[in-house]
Write a protein that holds these residues in place. Structure first.
Motif, PDB file in Angstrom:
ATOM      1  N   THR A   8      12.510  38.892   3.699  1.00 29.31           N
ATOM      2  CA  THR A   8      11.144  39.230   4.659  1.00 29.31           C
ATOM      3  C   THR A   8      11.238  39.924   6.030  1.00 29.31           C
ATOM      4  OG1 THR A   8       9.772  38.307   3.183  1.00 29.31           O
ATOM      5  CG2 THR A   8       9.257  39.138   5.543  1.00 29.31           C
ATOM      6  N   MET A   9      12.065  38.997   6.564  1.00 32.29           N
ATOM      7  CA  MET A   9      13.113  39.725   8.206  1.00 32.29           C
ATOM      8  C   MET A   9      14.037  41.061   8.319  1.00 32.29           C
ATOM      9  SD  MET A   9      10.611  38.334   9.947  1.00 32.29           S
ATOM     10  CE  MET A   9      11.065  38.879  11.663  1.00 32.29           C
ATOM     11  N   ASP A  10      13.906  41.589   6.785  1.00 33.18           N
ATOM     12  CA  ASP A  10      15.491  42.224   6.664  1.00 33.18           C
ATOM     13  C   ASP A  10      13.903  43.545   6.220  1.00 33.18           C
ATOM     14  OD1 ASP A  10      17.415  40.937   7.854  1.00 33.18           O
ATOM     15  OD2 ASP A  10      18.210  40.538   5.871  1.00 33.18           O
ATOM     16  N   ALA A  11      13.640  43.035   5.111  1.00 34.66           N
ATOM     17  CA  ALA A  11      12.306  44.199   4.694  1.00 34.66           C
ATOM     18  C   ALA A  11      11.569  44.492   6.271  1.00 34.66           C
ATOM     19  CB  ALA A  11      11.639  43.791   3.894  1.00 34.66           C
ATOM     20  N   LEU A  46       3.926  42.046   5.643  1.00 37.52           N
ATOM     21  CA  LEU A  46       3.889  41.670   4.277  1.00 37.52           C
ATOM     22  C   LEU A  46       3.037  40.176   3.500  1.00 37.52           C
ATOM     23  CD1 LEU A  46       8.068  42.154   4.239  1.00 37.52           C
ATOM     24  CD2 LEU A  46       6.015  43.882   3.867  1.00 37.52           C
ATOM     25  N   VAL A  47       3.121  39.650   4.819  1.00 33.35           N
ATOM     26  CA  VAL A  47       2.699  38.130   4.728  1.00 33.35           C
ATOM     27  C   VAL A  47       0.805  38.462   3.874  1.00 33.35           C
ATOM     28  CG1 VAL A  47       0.860  36.030   5.529  1.00 33.35           C
ATOM     29  CG2 VAL A  47       3.192  36.941   6.139  1.00 33.35           C
ATOM     30  N   ALA A  48       0.309  39.423   4.389  1.00 33.00           N
ATOM     31  CA  ALA A  48      -1.004  39.779   3.608  1.00 33.00           C
ATOM     32  C   ALA A  48      -0.758  40.417   2.412  1.00 33.00           C
ATOM     33  CB  ALA A  48      -1.981  41.398   5.060  1.00 33.00           C
ATOM     34  N   ARG A  92      16.836  32.251   8.463  1.00 30.74           N
ATOM     35  CA  ARG A  92      15.186  32.576   9.104  1.00 30.74           C
ATOM     36  C   ARG A  92      13.966  31.646   8.572  1.00 30.74           C
ATOM     37  NH1 ARG A  92      15.085  36.979  12.509  1.00 30.74           N
ATOM     38  NH2 ARG A  92      13.218  35.855  13.917  1.00 30.74           N
ATOM     39  N   VAL A  93      13.628  31.000   8.777  1.00 34.29           N
ATOM     40  CA  VAL A  93      12.723  30.032   8.146  1.00 34.29           C
ATOM     41  C   VAL A  93      11.600  29.789   9.355  1.00 34.29           C
ATOM     42  CG1 VAL A  93      11.927  27.647   7.536  1.00 34.29           C
ATOM     43  CG2 VAL A  93      14.592  28.891   7.679  1.00 34.29           C
ATOM     44  N   CYS A  94       9.719  30.204   8.408  1.00 33.24           N
ATOM     45  CA  CYS A  94       8.865  29.952   8.733  1.00 33.24           C
ATOM     46  C   CYS A  94       7.883  28.744   7.797  1.00 33.24           C
ATOM     47  CB  CYS A  94       8.119  30.610   8.888  1.00 33.24           C
ATOM     48  SG  CYS A  94       7.545  31.576   7.106  1.00 33.24           S
ATOM     49  N   THR A  95       6.609  28.222   8.668  1.00 31.87           N
ATOM     50  CA  THR A  95       6.106  27.017   7.588  1.00 31.87           C
ATOM     51  C   THR A  95       4.442  27.325   7.362  1.00 31.87           C
ATOM     52  OG1 THR A  95       7.117  25.503   9.146  1.00 31.87           O
ATOM     53  CG2 THR A  95       4.802  24.814   7.294  1.00 31.87           C
ATOM     54  N   LEU A  96       4.436  27.960   6.020  1.00 36.57           N
ATOM     55  CA  LEU A  96       3.038  28.317   5.790  1.00 36.57           C
ATOM     56  C   LEU A  96       1.887  26.893   5.192  1.00 36.57           C
ATOM     57  CD1 LEU A  96       4.112  30.707   2.920  1.00 36.57           C
ATOM     58  CD2 LEU A  96       3.571  30.818   5.256  1.00 36.57           C
ATOM     59  N   ALA A  97       1.259  27.209   5.614  1.00 38.59           N
ATOM     60  CA  ALA A  97      -0.044  26.193   5.853  1.00 38.59           C
ATOM     61  C   ALA A  97      -1.653  26.505   5.177  1.00 38.59           C
ATOM     62  CB  ALA A  97      -0.569  25.555   7.354  1.00 38.59           C
ATOM     63  N   LEU A  98      -1.520  25.954   3.582  1.00 39.90           N
ATOM     64  CA  LEU A  98      -2.872  26.560   2.775  1.00 39.90           C
ATOM     65  C   LEU A  98      -4.092  25.818   3.181  1.00 39.90           C
ATOM     66  CD1 LEU A  98      -4.406  28.788   1.252  1.00 39.90           C
ATOM     67  CD2 LEU A  98      -3.562  28.120  -0.946  1.00 39.90           C
ATOM     68  N   SER A  99      -4.528  25.461   3.789  1.00 36.98           N
ATOM     69  CA  SER A  99      -6.066  25.435   3.645  1.00 36.98           C
ATOM     70  C   SER A  99      -7.682  25.491   2.463  1.00 36.98           C
ATOM     71  CB  SER A  99      -7.337  25.199   5.199  1.00 36.98           C
ATOM     72  OG  SER A  99      -6.752  23.788   5.978  1.00 36.98           O
ATOM     73  N   ASP A 154      11.445  36.648  -1.562  1.00 36.69           N
ATOM     74  CA  ASP A 154      12.530  37.704  -1.985  1.00 36.69           C
ATOM     75  C   ASP A 154      11.072  39.027  -2.134  1.00 36.69           C
ATOM     76  OD1 ASP A 154      13.577  39.414  -3.802  1.00 36.69           O
ATOM     77  OD2 ASP A 154      13.706  38.227  -4.869  1.00 36.69           O
ATOM     78  N   PRO A 155      10.733  39.589  -1.427  1.00 40.55           N
ATOM     79  CA  PRO A 155       9.689  40.491  -1.321  1.00 40.55           C
ATOM     80  C   PRO A 155      10.014  41.409  -2.609  1.00 40.55           C
ATOM     81  CG  PRO A 155      11.123  40.834   1.376  1.00 40.55           C
ATOM     82  CD  PRO A 155      11.960  39.766  -0.258  1.00 40.55           C
ATOM     83  N   LEU A 156      11.214  41.815  -3.475  1.00 40.61           N
ATOM     84  CA  LEU A 156      10.878  42.510  -4.619  1.00 40.61           C
ATOM     85  C   LEU A 156       9.840  42.043  -5.432  1.00 40.61           C
ATOM     86  CD1 LEU A 156      14.891  43.287  -5.542  1.00 40.61           C
ATOM     87  CD2 LEU A 156      12.830  44.960  -4.504  1.00 40.61           C
ATOM     88  N   ARG A 157       9.600  39.935  -6.088  1.00 37.79           N
ATOM     89  CA  ARG A 157       8.626  39.854  -6.278  1.00 37.79           C
ATOM     90  C   ARG A 157       6.919  40.264  -6.122  1.00 37.79           C
ATOM     91  NH1 ARG A 157      10.708  34.527  -5.589  1.00 37.79           N
ATOM     92  NH2 ARG A 157      12.228  33.799  -7.432  1.00 37.79           N
ATOM     93  N   MET A 158       6.864  41.373  -4.936  1.00 37.22           N
ATOM     94  CA  MET A 158       5.451  41.613  -4.734  1.00 37.22           C
ATOM     95  C   MET A 158       5.597  43.000  -5.488  1.00 37.22           C
ATOM     96  SD  MET A 158       5.183  41.461  -0.731  1.00 37.22           S
ATOM     97  CE  MET A 158       5.487  40.434   0.312  1.00 37.22           C
TER      98      MET A 158
END
Length: 496
Positions: free
Chosen positions: A303-306, A326-328, A457-464, A488-492
């Motif tokens: 994602t960061m490369d994209a 890209l998160v949105a 490059r790693v991040c944490t997602l939290a879903l409430s 894998d942004p190609l999945r979008m």
């Protein structure tokens, strides 16, 4: 002389704070010229002037909280007309009218003149009476009215005088309802009799009369602070009690020194406007919707490369491209795959409202508090259009120009806590929504790829999510798919 009253610019708001005046006494103004900024419970709003002329007076100070319906500015339009009736002392001499007749005639409003009032941008055209005859206070009889205790010679024996019925009040109508939300009309004679006792011809006690002139928000404030309105002398128009009167009275009540004293180094910040509305909404959300929060660590190297490649494309030359874009997009695609995540619980109807459109909210921290404006119909936008919309939303929020309409109707929200250097959190739902995703900071971390430990490059997602609407399976599937698209942004593209 025309007065501009504070309008209700939101959904049933009752008050607003004067943030900054753009004009001063003596300045010329035109119709639709921005004259003042106010802060409501939802946002900072600019108000245009509905009149053309010269500013005669500013009727509220910066920093003052004003009730909806209260005049905040007067403008001399140059017509030279005075809407107020001539005083009784200037009338031609003649026989003094009877008390009941004088009051009854005064209670009947002048026939309204239908005319087009000036248009205030966004408020529409209002047809109706442009002027309104003021009513005399029931406690102050006209100067020419003889005392009830000394009737003229030849008149019938005195009897208990019943207050005349208001000519403009129908059965069941609220006598305290004014033309604006939260505004009380001047009390009728009937109200004066009810509040101050049935003694005929006796002037009501000033405390009781003034208490009836306090507007509902002021009465509630007095009740909350334990202030007796009948003991106060109002400083507002026609002797009405204002919020300042109540607060001053509350501050004058002795209290233990330990309670009243402010220690050195402390700062007291009034909780009002956006900050108060946010606090109330968060409390209501936290204690109404059963929250569940799930976490997922994601390798977002691709994602960061994209993001870097998108920044070099001509289509994104004029907009800011960040990982949030890209998160949105991933949230929008996943919401289409799992529509129940983009729904709301209707307590009154006992229904779940599934929304097949996405008004994507983005939580924004501002000096005035947390705002959650949303991008309308984000699901139908291309990636460049979504980037432009997110950029405009962020810029408007930082400038404090977010309008109430921009924060209404959200369906699902993203909060980007990563910009503050935070990995994760347990976000509270925006009221009326069923899910909110927190996006943590992107960090370099050791990661296992094909059996080898490599830096990624790693991040944490939290879903409430609201567990009444979204069960554990649905929440997990939604979060898993958002993470998969960020790995894998190609999945979008494949799932769009």
């Amino acid at each position: 002389m025309k007065q501009f009253k504070l309008p209700d610019v939101g959904e049933g708001l009752t008050e607003a704070e004067i943030v900054r005046w753009h004009v001063k006494a003596g300045d010329p103004v035109k119709v639709n010229q921005i004259i003042v900024e106010i802060e409501t419970a939802k946002a900072v709003v600019e108000l245009p002037c509905p009149f053309e002329g010269v500013v005669a007076a500013l009727m509220a100070d910066e920093g003052e909280t004003v009730d909806v319906g209260r005049p905040i500015i007067s403008v001399d339009d140059g017509t030279g007309t005075d809407p107020a009736p001539a005083p009784a002392s200037s009338a031609a001499p003649g026989p003094a009218p009877e008390r009941g007749q004088a009051l009854a005639e005064d209670m009947v409003p002048a026939p309204p003149k239908e005319e087009r009032q000036p248009v205030l941008v966004g408020y529409g055209v209002k047809m109706g009476a442009a002027k309104r005859r003021p009513r005399r206070s029931a406690s102050t009889p006209p100067a020419s009215t003889p005392p009830a205790s000394t009737p003229p010679a030849g008149s019938p024996a005195p009897r208990s005088v019943q207050p005349p019925v208001r000519q403009d009040t129908g059965p069941g109508a609220r006598e305290d309802a004014g033309p604006f939300t939260g505004e009380s009309a001047v009390p009728s004679v009937r109200e004066g009799a009810r509040e101050n006792g049935p003694a005929a011809g006796a002037a009501p006690a000033s405390g009781g009369r003034v208490a009836t002139l306090a507007k509902p928000p002021v009465r509630k404030l007095a009740k909350d602070l334990g202030v007796d309105l009948t003991t106060l002398t109002g400083s507002g128009p026609q002797g009405s009690i204002t919020r300042d009167d109540v607060q001053s009275a509350a501050g004058a009540v002795p209290a233990p020194a330990a309670v009243r004293a402010v220690q050195a180094g402390e700062e007291r910040i009034p909780v009002k406007g956006v900050r108060r509305a946010t606090a109330q909404a968060m409390v209501a959300s936290a204690f109404t919707a059963p929250h569940v929060t799930e976490f997922l660590q994601v390798d977002v190297t691709e994602t960061m490369d994209a993001v870097g490649r998108l920044r070099r494309l001509p289509d994104f030359a004029e907009v800011k491209v960040s990982p949030l874009l890209l998160v949105a997009k991933a949230v929008l695609v996943a919401a289409r795959r799992y529509p129940m995540i983009n729904s709301a619980w209707n307590e009154v109807a006992q229904e779940i409202v599934v929304k097949h459109y996405v008004n994507l909210g983005i939580a924004a921290a501002t000096p005035r508090g947390l705002l959650v404006p949303n991008v309308k119909d984000a699901h139908a936008m291309s990636l460049p259009d979504l980037a432009r919309a997110l950029g405009a939303l962020a810029e408007t929020a930082r400038a404090g120009r977010t309008q109430p309409a921009d924060m209404a109707g959200g369906t699902i929200t993203i909060t980007n806590v990563g910009v503050f250097g935070v990995d994760a959190g347990t976000p509270i739902l925006n009221p009326g929504e069923s899910a909110i995703l927190a996006f943590g900071q992107v960090r370099d971390m050791p990661w296992v790829v094909d059996g080898q430990i490599v830096p990624r490059r790693v991040c944490t997602l939290a879903l409430s999510f609201d567990h009444r609407v979204v069960d554990g399976e649905l929440g997990s599937l939604f979060l898993r798919d958002v993470g998969a698209m960020l790995e894998d942004p190609l999945r979008m593209l494949a799932w769009s």
